[in-house]
Design an enzyme around this catalytic site. Sequence first.
Site, short mmCIF file in Angstrom:
data_model
loop_
_atom_site.label_atom_id
_atom_site.label_comp_id
_atom_site.label_asym_id
_atom_site.label_seq_id
_atom_site.Cartn_x
_atom_site.Cartn_y
_atom_site.Cartn_z
N LYS A 45 0.82 -1.21 0.00
CA LYS A 45 0.00 0.00 0.00
C LYS A 45 0.86 1.27 0.00
O LYS A 45 0.65 2.18 -0.78
CB LYS A 45 -0.92 0.04 1.24
CG LYS A 45 -1.89 -1.12 1.32
CD LYS A 45 -2.87 -0.95 2.48
CE LYS A 45 -2.20 -0.91 3.85
NZ LYS A 45 -1.60 -2.17 4.29
N ARG A 75 -9.60 1.08 8.96
CA ARG A 75 -9.19 -0.27 9.34
C ARG A 75 -10.26 -1.00 10.13
O ARG A 75 -10.04 -2.17 10.50
CB ARG A 75 -7.94 -0.16 10.22
CG ARG A 75 -6.65 -0.57 9.53
CD ARG A 75 -5.54 -0.29 10.51
NE ARG A 75 -4.32 -1.00 10.31
CZ ARG A 75 -3.24 -0.48 9.74
NH1 ARG A 75 -3.28 0.72 9.20
NH2 ARG A 75 -2.13 -1.17 9.70
N ARG A 102 12.14 -5.58 5.12
CA ARG A 102 12.06 -4.24 4.53
C ARG A 102 12.70 -3.16 5.39
O ARG A 102 12.74 -3.24 6.61
CB ARG A 102 10.60 -3.89 4.19
CG ARG A 102 9.71 -3.61 5.37
CD ARG A 102 8.27 -3.38 4.91
NE ARG A 102 7.42 -3.10 6.05
CZ ARG A 102 6.12 -2.85 5.96
NH1 ARG A 102 5.51 -2.87 4.80
NH2 ARG A 102 5.41 -2.61 7.05
N ARG A 125 11.13 -0.51 10.88
CA ARG A 125 10.05 -0.30 11.83
C ARG A 125 10.15 -1.31 12.98
O ARG A 125 10.40 -2.49 12.74
CB ARG A 125 8.70 -0.45 11.13
CG ARG A 125 8.40 0.74 10.25
CD ARG A 125 7.18 0.54 9.41
NE ARG A 125 6.05 -0.07 10.11
CZ ARG A 125 4.84 -0.17 9.59
NH1 ARG A 125 4.61 0.30 8.38
NH2 ARG A 125 3.88 -0.75 10.26
N ARG A 150 -0.42 -8.63 13.40
CA ARG A 150 -1.04 -7.57 12.57
C ARG A 150 -1.91 -8.19 11.47
O ARG A 150 -2.95 -7.65 11.11
CB ARG A 150 0.05 -6.67 11.99
CG ARG A 150 0.62 -5.70 13.03
CD ARG A 150 1.99 -5.18 12.66
NE ARG A 150 2.03 -4.43 11.43
CZ ARG A 150 3.13 -4.23 10.71
NH1 ARG A 150 4.28 -4.74 11.12
NH2 ARG A 150 3.09 -3.52 9.63
P1 AMP Z 1 0.74 0.81 9.17
O1 AMP Z 1 1.92 1.68 8.92
O2 AMP Z 1 -0.47 1.21 8.36
O3 AMP Z 1 1.06 -0.66 9.04
O4 AMP Z 1 0.31 1.04 10.70
C1 AMP Z 1 1.19 0.73 11.76
C2 AMP Z 1 0.42 0.63 13.07
O5 AMP Z 1 -0.21 1.90 13.36
C3 AMP Z 1 -0.72 -0.38 13.07
O6 AMP Z 1 -0.28 -1.70 13.35
C4 AMP Z 1 -1.62 0.19 14.16
O7 AMP Z 1 -1.11 -0.08 15.44
C5 AMP Z 1 -1.50 1.69 13.93
N1 AMP Z 1 -2.50 2.19 12.95
C6 AMP Z 1 -2.26 2.73 11.72
N2 AMP Z 1 -3.39 3.07 11.10
C7 AMP Z 1 -4.40 2.74 11.95
C8 AMP Z 1 -5.81 2.81 11.88
N3 AMP Z 1 -6.44 3.30 10.79
N4 AMP Z 1 -6.52 2.38 12.95
C9 AMP Z 1 -5.93 1.90 14.05
N5 AMP Z 1 -4.60 1.77 14.19
C10 AMP Z 1 -3.83 2.19 13.14
#
Ligand code: AMP
Length: 215
Positions: A13, A88, A127, A161, A172
Site C-alpha cells: 500500500k 481499518r 524491509r 520499523r 497484525r
Molecule cells: P501501518 O503503517 O499502516 O502498518 O500502521 C502501523 C500501526 O499503526 C498499526 O499496526 C496500528 O497499530 C496503527 N495504525 C495505523 N493506522 C491505523 C488505523 N487506521 N486504525 C488503528 N490503528 C492504526
Amino acid sequence: MNIILLGPPGAGKGTQAHRLVDHYGIRQLSTGDMLRAAVKAGTPVGQQAKAIMDRGELVSDDIVSALIDAELAAMPKDTGAIFDGYPRTRAQAEELDSLLAKHGRKLDRVIELQVDEEALVDRITGRFTCAECGEGYHDRHKPTSVDGVCDKCGSTEFKRRPDDNEETVRHRMQVYRSETAPILPYYEEQGLVSRVDGMASIGDVADSIDALLDA
Ligand code: AMP
C-alpha cells in the site's frame, strides 16, 4: 480523486501510494505514518499509541479519525487523497464517510491489493527505508545498488520499523483478517471495490492500478 488502498500489512500500500502521489499529484494520507511521526515527536497521541503499535494492535478509532479530519481540513478541496492504512475498522469506514461529506469530497474507489500471507511475512521482515527520503528497500528483493547508500538520495542512514518483526507481523495480519477485511462488503455494496494482484511486481501492480484509475 479520493481512493482507499486496502490490503494486509506488507501488501504494498505504501509503495503504491508513494507512486500515485508522484504520478497524479494527489496526497497520501497514511495513519501509520502520522502515528509514527507523533511517536517520534513525543506528542500525547504518540505516547498513547506507541505501546499499542509495538504490539501490532489497533489505535482507537477516535484518534485516527481525528488525524484524518485534521489532514483533510488542511488540504485544498481539489487535491485528491489516497487513504493508506485507513479505514481499518467498520467504525472508521463509517466515520470516513462523514468526514468526506464534511470536507466536500466523495469516495471514488477502493482498491484491494490481494496477497499471499506467507509471502508477506518474508516481505515485511526484510524491509527498510531511507531515513532521509523514505525510499523503500528490501534485504533480498530490492537491496540498494551500493551497499549502505540510498539509490535515490545518497543518504547512508536507513531505518526499520520496530513492529516489522515476525511475531508482531503475524499478529497484525490476524488483526487485518478480523477487523479490516470485514469492511470490504461495506464498500462492495456501494460498487466501489476493485481488486489487484498484489503479488505481481511493483511495476505491474502500478500498471494495474493506473488502468483502473484512468478507466
Ligand atoms: P501501518 O503503517 O499502516 O502498518 O500502521 C502501523 C500501526 O499503526 C498499526 O499496526 C496500528 O497499530 C496503527 N495504525 C495505523 N493506522 C491505523 C488505523 N487506521 N486504525 C488503528 N490503528 C492504526
